[in-house]
Design an enzyme around this catalytic site. Structure first.
Site, PDB file in Angstrom:
ATOM      1  N   ASP A   9       4.534  -4.733  -9.760  1.00  0.00           N
ATOM      2  CA  ASP A   9       3.310  -4.887 -11.034  1.00  0.00           C
ATOM      3  C   ASP A   9       3.035  -6.520 -11.130  1.00  0.00           C
ATOM      4  OD1 ASP A   9       2.240  -2.577 -11.588  1.00  0.00           O
ATOM      5  OD2 ASP A   9       3.690  -1.985 -13.092  1.00  0.00           O
ATOM      6  N   ASP A  28       3.860 -10.954 -18.252  1.00  0.00           N
ATOM      7  CA  ASP A  28       3.711  -9.481 -18.391  1.00  0.00           C
ATOM      8  C   ASP A  28       4.902  -8.710 -18.113  1.00  0.00           C
ATOM      9  OD1 ASP A  28       2.786  -7.044 -19.904  1.00  0.00           O
ATOM     10  OD2 ASP A  28       1.632  -6.348 -18.187  1.00  0.00           O
ATOM     11  N   SER A  74      -0.810  -1.345  -2.402  1.00  0.00           N
ATOM     12  CA  SER A  74       0.498  -1.731  -2.425  1.00  0.00           C
ATOM     13  C   SER A  74       1.507  -0.361  -1.885  1.00  0.00           C
ATOM     14  CB  SER A  74       1.211  -1.819  -3.864  1.00  0.00           C
ATOM     15  OG  SER A  74       0.481  -2.819  -4.615  1.00  0.00           O
ATOM     16  N   ALA A  75       2.333  -0.665  -1.144  1.00  0.00           N
ATOM     17  CA  ALA A  75       2.937   0.390  -0.321  1.00  0.00           C
ATOM     18  C   ALA A  75       3.933   1.069  -1.534  1.00  0.00           C
ATOM     19  CB  ALA A  75       3.879   0.012   0.875  1.00  0.00           C
ATOM     20  N   TYR A  76       3.910   2.451  -1.815  1.00  0.00           N
ATOM     21  CA  TYR A  76       4.707   3.087  -2.607  1.00  0.00           C
ATOM     22  C   TYR A  76       6.374   2.753  -1.956  1.00  0.00           C
ATOM     23  CZ  TYR A  76       2.163   5.640  -5.999  1.00  0.00           C
ATOM     24  OH  TYR A  76       1.409   5.861  -7.141  1.00  0.00           O
ATOM     25  N   LEU A  77       7.103   2.793  -2.840  1.00  0.00           N
ATOM     26  CA  LEU A  77       8.589   2.902  -2.538  1.00  0.00           C
ATOM     27  C   LEU A  77       9.001   4.573  -2.365  1.00  0.00           C
ATOM     28  CD1 LEU A  77       9.935   0.529  -5.330  1.00  0.00           C
ATOM     29  CD2 LEU A  77       9.774   0.138  -2.963  1.00  0.00           C
ATOM     30  N   LYS A  85      -5.469  -0.798  -6.675  1.00  0.00           N
ATOM     31  CA  LYS A  85      -5.917  -1.545  -7.772  1.00  0.00           C
ATOM     32  C   LYS A  85      -7.128  -2.260  -7.430  1.00  0.00           C
ATOM     33  CE  LYS A  85      -1.485  -2.268 -10.108  1.00  0.00           C
ATOM     34  NZ  LYS A  85      -0.599  -3.095 -10.775  1.00  0.00           N
TER      35      LYS A  85
END
Lengths: 527, 527
Positions: free
Chosen positions: A414, A394, A325-328, A221
Site C-alpha cells: 500500500d 500513511d 499490483s500482484a497479489y501475494l 487502483k
C-alpha cells in the site's frame, strides 16, 4: 559443515570485493585525480572508510556469486544496469531449505488443484440471467504468478535475478482479465462508511481485484489524479487520494533500494467496460457503473454510493489508467499478521501520538517485544527511509509472513499515498531513524551508492520507470525530490554518528540473523 | 380614472421614445452612414423594425420618467452607465398600492420589535460556558436590509434606482458578523446524507447563514474552486461544486438583463475564525472546524462529517473568499412557494424527463395551470435564458412570493452552479424557449440591445463585476462565452419567428398584466 565452508568463502569473497570497490578503487582514482575525492555523497559527504567488510547485506546464509563481469558489464550507459551489476546487488541467496521458503511446490499445486475443482463447479452454477462474459478456468503450473509465489523466501519477496518477476509484469500488462470484484477490504465495509469515527475512509479508494487466467490476480487502483497535480497543503495524509503512479513508482524504488519487499506492480490501460463491468459477477459492483455526461464509462466506490459520483473515475470512453499490483499468496496458505506501526500517526485532527512529543520514545520501543531483539526495529527503520523517500505518511500498520516469525522481512504494501508533494520533505516520517539512531549497514551502503553521481537515485529511478507502459510515471520534480530526500536521510545518519559514534549507529546486520529461523509461535513460546 | 390617464400617457411616451430610438435614430444614422446598418445584432441580425411600441416592459402600471439626459448622459466611456441610462432601463414603476408591495412598513417594524425582544431574552439566557463572542442586539429602522425588503414589489426584487441596493452591498462587504449558523436547509438534513437516494447531495454545499447588526442576514458560500478551473466533463450537473463567483456574477447578470429577480450578492473575504467559529452558538458547527496540516483554519459540511475533510474549505490562515447573498424577508412574514420546474432534469444517471424526449412537450405544459394563462410560462422562459447564459443546469425548482399570486415574478435563487464551463454551451437549458417558441417582447429587446457592440453583454458585465471586492469575478473566457451564448439565444428566437411568425413568438408582455393583481388563493378560487 559444507554449508559453513561455503558461508566462510562467501564472506571472504564479499569482503574482498567490497574492499576492492570501496577502498582500493577510490584510492587509485584519488591518486589519479589529485585532491578531488571520488566518493562524493553530496553535502553530507558520508563515506565508509574501512567499513568494507560491513557492506554486505544479510551475509549469513548468503552466498556470493561473482557477477558476470561486474563493474564493467554495462557499457551501454545504463546507470540502472551498472547499479544492478554492482557487487552489492549481486549477493546470491544459498539454496533455501523448506523453512526458508514461504511455500512448497507440492503444497501450492494441491491448493490450486482444489481451487480449480471449486471454480469449475461454481462456473457451471453461475449461469444465470445476467450477461457476464464467462472465461474458461485454466491452470498452468508454469505461470509467472506461481513462480513469483514460490520464489518468496525469508529474505525478500523475490530474488534479484528471478525471471518470474519481469514475466509477471509482462503478464499483468497483457493478460486478459477474466473476472473483477471488490477487494476483501471493500467487501468488509459492506457499503457502509462510518462517518462518526475519525478514520481512514477506505471506501474512497475504488480499488478492485482483477483475475486473469491461471488464477493470476492483481489489485487494480485507478488513476485519480494527474501526474502534475500536487496534494493541496490543507489535506490530511489520511484522506489524501491514492495515486496509481505512486504504487508503480514505489515498486521500482523498493527494487532499486534492493529491499524487494513490494510485490511487483505495473501500469496498465484497463478497459473498464470489457475488463471490469462485463466480467464481474458482483451485482453491487455492476450497480456503481454509469455513463457520464461526456459519455464516458465511470464507476464509483461502493461505500460512498450515489452521493459521491463526483469522486467517480471515468474511462475515456472506456480506457482508464491504473496500477496492477500482484497479489501475494492467499492468506489460507501463506498467513500474514498485521501489526500497528510503533510510529503510527494520530488519525484525528488534533491528536498527537507519543512519538511526536517524547524524544526518548525509541528507548521505550527498544525494550518492548518484538523490537527488543532481532532485526525488526531495523526493518521498521528501513521502511521509514523508504516511506520518507516517497513521502508516504500513511503507514499505520505493517505486515509480515507468519511463517518466517519475528525475523521475517516487513512487507511494504500500500504505497499509493506516496509522491503527493514533490516540494515538501516530511521529516517526521524519518522519526524511527532520527529517534533510534540506528541503521542497517547494508541499507546505509546502498543509500550512499545511490547518492553518487554514477548511480544517482533519480537517474536509476527514471531509467527503471521507463519500463512501465504508462511512462512517464513520475514527473521530474518528484524524481529530483528523491535525490534531495536521500541527502536528508544521509544527513540524519551523519548527525547520529557524530553524536553516538559509528558503532552504535551502523548495525552490522550481516551478523544479526543467525541459524535456523524461528516461527512466530516459537518466538512467543521462547519469551 | 386618473390612473388610467396616467397609464395612457405613459404608454404613448414610451412608444414615442422607443420609436425615436429604434426607428428614427437608426434611419438617421443609416442615412448618414450609407448602406451600413446600425442595428447589428451579430450573425443572427435580429432587429425589431416597426416594433417600437412593444419594446417597453411591464408597461401597465409603469410610468415613464424621462431619463436625466438619456443617451447622452454618460460620456465617461462607461458602457454600463450608458446601458442603465437607456430608455429601456428607465421605465419607472408608479406609486405602488399596498397589494403591490411585498411588505408594509408597519408590519415589518412590528415583526422586528418582536424579534428584538426575543433576541434580548435569548442573549441573556445564552451566557453559558462556551466562549462565544457576544454582540449587542441592535435595530435600526433605516438599515439597508429593511429598505431592500420594503422595496420588493410585484414587479421585481428592487427598482433600478433604489439606493438601498448599493448600500446593502456595501454593508454586506463591511459590517461585522455577529453570529453564524447553518442555514435551515442544512439543519433540515440533521447531519444525514441519504446516499441510498439519487439526489442532490446538499450537505456538500457548506453554505452558512451570517448575521450582522440590525438583523442583517446573508448566506455565505465559500470559495471551492479557482476561477480558472473548469468543471470536468464527466461531472453531473447535480454534483457540481457550488461556485461563490457564479453566485456573484449571476446577481450582476440578472441586473444587467433588468430582471432584478436575484437578491443582491457581494463577494467578501471572511475571517472563518473571528466571523464564524467565534460567533456561532451552534455546537455542531463549532465541531466541524479544524486546523489543517498547513495550519490553516478549515471547516467541512455537517452532513458529510469527518470522512470528508478532503472536501473541507480552509482559510489562509483565517481569511476565506466567499459570496454573501442578502436574505429575503423571513417566510413567516413573506411566504414563498417552491414549484418544480416543468423542465426539471432527471437527477439520476440514466433517467430522461419527458421534455427531453417529447418535442411537443410545451403544448402539454401550455394547457396546464398555471402555465395556461398569465406570464408564468414567459417567466420560465426568461429564467431559462438567464440560466443558459450562466450555464446553470440545476434549476429543479423555482420560487415565487405567495402574496403576488400567479402573476408574481419568479425568483432566480441559487445560481452557484453556473459558470462551470466556459467552453460549452448547454443548449438543453434553452428548451423552454426553443420548445415553446415564446419570448417576452421586453426581454427580447434588451437581449438585442446587449448584442450590440455599444452595449456588448461581456463589456457591461466586465464593468459591473469590477465593483466587487473579489474582482476579477469571472475569467475572460467566461465573459466572452456570454456574448456567444447571447447570439445563440437570439438565433433560437429567429428560428422560431421564421417558422411561426413574429406575432406568435414575441409576446407583447406589456399588455399581459392587467389591473389589480390577484393573490394565489384568489387565482385558485377563480379556476
Amino acid at each position: 559443515m559444507w554449508r559453513d565452508r561455503l558461508l566462510l568463502a562467501a564472506t571472504f569473497t564479499a569482503i574482498f570485493s567490497a574492499d576492492l570497490y570501496f577502498i582500493l578503487l577510490p584510492k587509485l582514482r584519488r591518486m589519479g585525480q589529485g585532491s578531488r575525492q571520488f566518493c562524493s555523497c553530496g553535502p553530507s559527504n558520508i563515506s565508509l572508510p574501512g567499513q568494507g567488510g560491513l557492506a554486505t547485506p544479510h551475509l549469513s546464509n548468503w552466498t556470493y556469486v561473482p557477477p558476470l563481469g561486474a563493474l564493467t558489464t554495462d557499457s551501454t550507459g545504463s546507470k540502472l544496469g551498472r547499479l544492478f551489476a554492482h557487487p552489492l546487488y549481486n549477493i546470491q541467496t544459498p539454496a533455501l531449505g523448506p523453512e526458508e521458503k514461504l511455500l512448497l511446490v507440492e503444497q501450492l499445486m494441491e491448493y490450486y488443484r482444489k481451487k480449480m475443482s471449486r471454480r469449475v463447479d461454481h462456473s457451471a452454477a453461475a449461469v444465470s440471467n445476467i450477461s457476464v462474459t464467462e472465461h474458461e478456468v485454466t491452470f498452468d503450473p508454469d505461470a509467472s504468478w506461481l513462480k513469483f509465489h514460490l520464489g518468496i523466501n525469508r529474505y525478500a519477496l523475490y530474488s534479484r535475478d528471478d525471471p518470474a518477476v519481469p514475466q509477471l509484469l509482462e503478464d499483468m500488462q497483457g493478460m486478459a482479465v477474466v473476472s473483477a470484484d471488490y477487494t476483501q477490504d471493500e467487501k468488509a465495509l459492506k457499503g457502509v462508511c462510518d462517518c462518526t469515527q475519525v478514520v481512514k475512509p477506505s471506501g474512497h479508494h475504488l480499488k478492485l481485484a482483477l483475475k486473469m487466467h491461471n488464477f493470476a490476480k492483481a489489485m487494480f487502483k485507478p488513476m485519480r489524479q494527474q501526474r502534475d497535480e500536487e496534494t493541496p497543503e490543507d489535506v490530511f495524509y489520511f484522506v489524501d487520494l491514492q495515486r496509481h503512479n505512486a504504487e508503480i513508482a514505489a515498486f521500482h524504488l523498493d527494487r532499486v533500494l534492493d529491499f524487494r519487499r513490494v510485490p511487483p506492480v505495473t501500469g496498465r490501460l484497463v478497459n473498464v467496460t470489457g475488463e471490469i463491468l462485463q466480467v464481474t459477477h458482483n451485482e453491487d459492483l455492476r450497480a456503481v457503473f454509469f455513463t457520464s455526461p461526456a459519455n464516458n464509462t465511470c464507476f464509483f466506490a461502493k461505500c460512498l454510493y450515489v452521493c459521491k459520483t463526483e469522486y467517480a473515475v471515468c474511462g475515456n470512453p472506456n480506457l482508464l489508467e491504473g496500477s496492477l499490483s500482484a497479489y501475494l499468496p492467499g492468506l489460507s496458505i501463506a498467513p500474514r499478521i498485521s501489526i500497528p506501526n510503533p510510529w503510527i500517526r494520530s488519525y484525528t485532527f488534533t491528536g498527537r501520538e507519543e512519538w511526536e512529543v517524547n524524544p526518548f520514545y525509541c528507548d521505550t520501543i527498544k525494550k518492548l517485544y518484538p523490537y527488543n531483539s532481532g532485526n525488526r526495529l531495523l526493518n521498521i527503520i528501513d521502511m521509514s527511509i523508504f516511506d520518507f523517500l516517497t513521502g508516504n505518511m500513511d503507514r499505520h500498520h505493517y505486515e509480515i509472513f507468519t511463517k518466517f516469525g519475528d525475523e521475517g522481512f516487513i512487507l511494504h504494501l500500500d504505497n499509493a499515498r506516496g509522491f503527493g508533494k514533490h516540494s515538501h520533505d516530511e521529516m517526521s516520517i524519518l522519526a524511527p531513524l532520527s529517534q533510534c539512531c540506528m541503521i542497517k549497514s547494508s541499507t546505509l551502503v546502498r543509500l550512499q551508492l545511490l547518492a553518487r553521481p554514477e548511480f544517482r537515485l533519480s537517474d536509476v529511478m527514471r531509467e527503471s520507470l521507463k519500463e512501465d507502459p504508462l511512462r512517464p510515471i513520475l514527473t521530474e520534480p518528484h524524481l529530483l525530490a528523491l535525490d534531495r530526500r536521500l541527502q536528508k536521510v544521509l544527513r540524519v545518519v551523519q548527525r547520529c554518528i557524530r553524536r553516538q559514534g559509528r558503532d552504535e549507529v551502523v548495525t552490522k546486520d550481516f551478523a544479526k540473523s543467525t541459524g535456523k529461523p524461528q516461527t512466530a509461535t516459537e518466538m512467543k513460546q521462547t519469551r
